[in-house]
Enzyme design. Structure first.
Site, PDB file in Angstrom:
ATOM      1  N   CYS A  11       1.251  -7.158  14.416  1.00  0.00           N
ATOM      2  CA  CYS A  11       1.654  -7.014  13.008  1.00  0.00           C
ATOM      3  C   CYS A  11       3.144  -7.269  12.824  1.00  0.00           C
ATOM      4  CB  CYS A  11       1.269  -5.641  12.483  1.00  0.00           C
ATOM      5  SG  CYS A  11       2.245  -4.280  13.154  1.00  0.00           S
ATOM      6  N   CYS A  68      -6.916  -7.572  21.754  1.00  0.00           N
ATOM      7  CA  CYS A  68      -5.483  -7.277  21.766  1.00  0.00           C
ATOM      8  C   CYS A  68      -4.654  -8.568  21.662  1.00  0.00           C
ATOM      9  CB  CYS A  68      -5.102  -6.529  23.038  1.00  0.00           C
ATOM     10  SG  CYS A  68      -3.389  -5.998  23.007  1.00  0.00           S
ATOM     11  N   HIS A  76       3.001  -7.143  25.462  1.00  0.00           N
ATOM     12  CA  HIS A  76       2.297  -7.330  26.735  1.00  0.00           C
ATOM     13  C   HIS A  76       3.215  -7.128  27.941  1.00  0.00           C
ATOM     14  CE1 HIS A  76      -0.838  -9.009  29.303  1.00  0.00           C
ATOM     15  NE2 HIS A  76      -0.013  -9.945  29.741  1.00  0.00           N
ATOM     16  N   CYS A 134      -3.485  -4.204  19.948  1.00  0.00           N
ATOM     17  CA  CYS A 134      -2.349  -4.628  19.125  1.00  0.00           C
ATOM     18  C   CYS A 134      -2.788  -5.801  18.245  1.00  0.00           C
ATOM     19  CB  CYS A 134      -1.193  -5.050  20.039  1.00  0.00           C
ATOM     20  SG  CYS A 134       0.162  -5.845  19.150  1.00  0.00           S
ATOM     21  N   CYS A 146       7.311  -1.220  20.414  1.00  0.00           N
ATOM     22  CA  CYS A 146       6.334  -0.123  20.322  1.00  0.00           C
ATOM     23  C   CYS A 146       6.078   0.566  21.668  1.00  0.00           C
ATOM     24  CB  CYS A 146       5.007  -0.621  19.735  1.00  0.00           C
ATOM     25  SG  CYS A 146       5.199  -1.467  18.167  1.00  0.00           S
ATOM     26  N   CYS A 163       4.807  -6.765   4.657  1.00  0.00           N
ATOM     27  CA  CYS A 163       4.531  -7.453   3.385  1.00  0.00           C
ATOM     28  C   CYS A 163       5.820  -8.011   2.782  1.00  0.00           C
ATOM     29  CB  CYS A 163       3.879  -6.501   2.385  1.00  0.00           C
ATOM     30  SG  CYS A 163       2.331  -5.802   2.961  1.00  0.00           S
ATOM     31  N   CYS A 192       3.619  -3.188  28.358  1.00  0.00           N
ATOM     32  CA  CYS A 192       2.470  -2.362  27.965  1.00  0.00           C
ATOM     33  C   CYS A 192       2.053  -1.430  29.103  1.00  0.00           C
ATOM     34  CB  CYS A 192       1.306  -3.282  27.599  1.00  0.00           C
ATOM     35  SG  CYS A 192      -0.177  -2.371  27.176  1.00  0.00           S
ATOM     36  N   CYS A 245       3.535  -3.133  10.454  1.00  0.00           N
ATOM     37  CA  CYS A 245       2.662  -2.695   9.366  1.00  0.00           C
ATOM     38  C   CYS A 245       2.073  -1.324   9.707  1.00  0.00           C
ATOM     39  CB  CYS A 245       1.546  -3.731   9.174  1.00  0.00           C
ATOM     40  SG  CYS A 245       0.415  -3.401   7.820  1.00  0.00           S
ATOM     41  N   CYS A 285      -7.413  -2.700  30.239  1.00  0.00           N
ATOM     42  CA  CYS A 285      -6.668  -3.537  29.300  1.00  0.00           C
ATOM     43  C   CYS A 285      -7.554  -3.852  28.091  1.00  0.00           C
ATOM     44  CB  CYS A 285      -6.277  -4.827  30.031  1.00  0.00           C
ATOM     45  SG  CYS A 285      -5.746  -6.142  28.946  1.00  0.00           S
ATOM     46  N   CYS A 295       0.831  -1.215   0.000  1.00  0.00           N
ATOM     47  CA  CYS A 295       0.000   0.000   0.000  1.00  0.00           C
ATOM     48  C   CYS A 295       0.858   1.254   0.000  1.00  0.00           C
ATOM     49  CB  CYS A 295      -0.918   0.004   1.209  1.00  0.00           C
ATOM     50  SG  CYS A 295      -0.019   0.215   2.766  1.00  0.00           S
ATOM     51  N   CYS A 329      -0.277   2.323  19.114  1.00  0.00           N
ATOM     52  CA  CYS A 329      -1.600   1.690  19.004  1.00  0.00           C
ATOM     53  C   CYS A 329      -2.350   1.615  20.344  1.00  0.00           C
ATOM     54  CB  CYS A 329      -1.453   0.290  18.412  1.00  0.00           C
ATOM     55  SG  CYS A 329      -0.550   0.262  16.862  1.00  0.00           S
ATOM     56  N   CYS A 387       4.831   1.874   4.046  1.00  0.00           N
ATOM     57  CA  CYS A 387       6.167   1.860   4.658  1.00  0.00           C
ATOM     58  C   CYS A 387       7.008   3.019   4.143  1.00  0.00           C
ATOM     59  CB  CYS A 387       6.848   0.514   4.413  1.00  0.00           C
ATOM     60  SG  CYS A 387       5.998  -0.839   5.236  1.00  0.00           S
TER      61      CYS A 387
HETATM   62  S1  SF4 Z   1      -3.701  -3.906  26.279  1.00  0.00           S
HETATM   63 FE1  SF4 Z   1      -2.874  -5.791  25.279  1.00  0.00          FE
HETATM   64  S2  SF4 Z   1      -0.670  -5.737  25.581  1.00  0.00           S
HETATM   65 FE2  SF4 Z   1      -1.596  -4.235  26.995  1.00  0.00          FE
HETATM   66  S3  SF4 Z   1      -1.862  -5.369  28.919  1.00  0.00           S
HETATM   67 FE3  SF4 Z   1      -3.762  -5.580  27.796  1.00  0.00          FE
HETATM   68  S4  SF4 Z   1      -3.514  -7.495  26.602  1.00  0.00           S
HETATM   69 FE4  SF4 Z   1      -1.489  -6.881  27.299  1.00  0.00          FE
HETATM   70  S1  SF4 Z   2      -0.230  -3.621  16.082  1.00  0.00           S
HETATM   71 FE1  SF4 Z   2       1.108  -4.134  17.833  1.00  0.00          FE
HETATM   72  S2  SF4 Z   2       3.089  -4.712  16.942  1.00  0.00           S
HETATM   73 FE2  SF4 Z   2       1.908  -3.635  15.348  1.00  0.00          FE
HETATM   74  S3  SF4 Z   2       2.554  -1.461  15.526  1.00  0.00           S
HETATM   75 FE3  SF4 Z   2       0.717  -1.685  16.807  1.00  0.00          FE
HETATM   76  S4  SF4 Z   2       1.463  -2.157  18.883  1.00  0.00           S
HETATM   77 FE4  SF4 Z   2       3.185  -2.485  17.429  1.00  0.00          FE
END
Ligand code: SF4
Ligand code: SF4
Length: 332
Positions: free
Chosen positions: A286, A255, A226, A283, A264, A154, A229, A188, A249, A51, A276, A54
């Site tokens: 990706c 997620c 995780h 999440c 991230c 990709c 996070c 991604c 959460c 797309c 994200c 990147c």
């Molecule tokens: S939002 Fe996702 S990564 Fe963050 S604590 Fe919850 S399950 Fe884990």
């Molecule tokens: S989807 Fe998950 S791994 Fe992908 S950019 Fe967002 S937080 Fe990072």
């Protein structure tokens, strides 16, 4: 005295919130970079099934600004979005790489590579009136390059174009380039720091950075989202968001941070303005070779666990009844 490899990797991994990669690495690296850049490596960038996200991600790089990268760090010979060349001019640039820069240039591939019907679903140039497929270009240039960077999900693993049923039979670069090292910069889109940090490593040390089992620079994909996070305290205390925008959460909103390996949470995006989960989006993992099929349905619940699951584990049938109960009990 320059940074040792170990120091460089450590600095890349400990980029603090609010500071860009290059701020952290500091002036010492700028000096090393200037020395390395005296013999700027030619870089050729090809785009397959993608797309273009990147490229946009890289063009959004704030520190260093993209013009500094293109003018001072590398010698960018061709990029489909910012170069004027097309058709047979692109073939001429490819020939120049093969004739004059064999084993010296860096090939960057963005997008997946269609294999079906000899790759005819993606053509990127022409020579003597005949189309050159992405498959052929990556095979020839990749095996003649110093190193190959698969820029984004990709190019690394097939990404969205490779999602079931994958009608054009796309694959990632590593399935096509067999004689040279391929560095997978997944996500991604790819993160500009991951790309630039990798290029700088190659320039500075003349070698590719240590890779993890999925061919990614290990320094940028250290552990599951995780584990670091910012919503983890909610998970540990059993407080889950039922709707996008809620506190809590995001596990019940699909997620997949349990299995997504990337930095991230500490690096953030867009000069660490946000990322994200901080923005309230679950999440999708990706970063993983099994994206997007194993992350689907995107808002489907991954089996809840307080243990970190192995990367790319298959997702079980979803336990959405927990979420349905919570939603039913919520007063709007
Ligand atoms: S939002 Fe996702 S990564 Fe963050 S604590 Fe919850 S399950 Fe884990
Ligand atoms: S989807 Fe998950 S791994 Fe992908 S950019 Fe967002 S937080 Fe990072």
């Amino acid at each position: 005295m320059g940074l040792t490899r170990r120091e460089f990797i450590k600095l890349c991994m400990t980029t603090a919130a609010g500071a860009s990669l290059f701020t952290v690495i500091g002036p010492e690296l700028q000096e090393s970079l200037a020395l390395a850049a005296e013999g700027k490596p030619p870089v050729i960038w090809l785009q397959g099934a993608s797309c273009t996200g990147c490229s946009i991600s890289l063009l959004n790089s704030v520190d260093p600004a993209i013009e500094k990268v293109i003018l001072d760090v590398i010698s960018l010979r061709y990029h489909p979005n910012i170069s004027a060349a097309s058709g047979h001019f692109v073939a001429e640039i490819m020939d120049e790489m093969l004739l004059s820069h064999k084993d010296q240039f860096i090939l960057v591939v963005e997008g997946a590579i269609p294999l079906k019907n000899d790759g005819k679903y993606c053509t990127i140039a022409e020579k003597n009136g005949r189309e050159i497929t992405m498959l052929k270009a990556v095979q020839v240039l990749g095996n003649a390059a110093k190193a190959v960077i698969a820029a984004g999900q990709c190019a690394s693993y097939g990404g969205i174009p490779g999602g079931a049923p994958n009608p054009t039979g796309v694959v990632g670069v590593k399935k096509v380039v067999t004689k040279k090292p391929v560095i997978n910069i997944s996500l991604c889109p790819m993160h500009p720091d991951h790309f630039l940090g990798t290029v700088v490593y190659i320039l500075k040390y003349g070698d590719i950075p240590p890779l993890d089992r999925y061919g990614r620079p290990a320094m940028f994909y250290p552990k599951p989202i995780h584990e670091s996070c910012l919503r983890r305290p909610y998970f540990d205390s059993g407080r889950f968001a039922s709707f996008i925008g809620d506190e809590g959460c995001l596990a019940l909103l699909g997620c997949k941070g349990f299995v997504g390996y990337a930095d991230c949470p500490v690096r953030g995006w867009n000069n660490n303005v946000n990322w994200c989960i901080k923005a309230g989006a679950p999440c999708m993992a990706c970063s993983e070779p099994t994206f997007p099929d194993a992350a689907s349905p995107i808002y489907g619940v991954y089996p809840l666990t307080n243990k970190t699951a192995p990367a790319s584990a298959q997702f079980e049938p979803q336990k959405t009844e927990i979420l349905e109960k919570k939603r039913a009990g919520r007063k709007l």
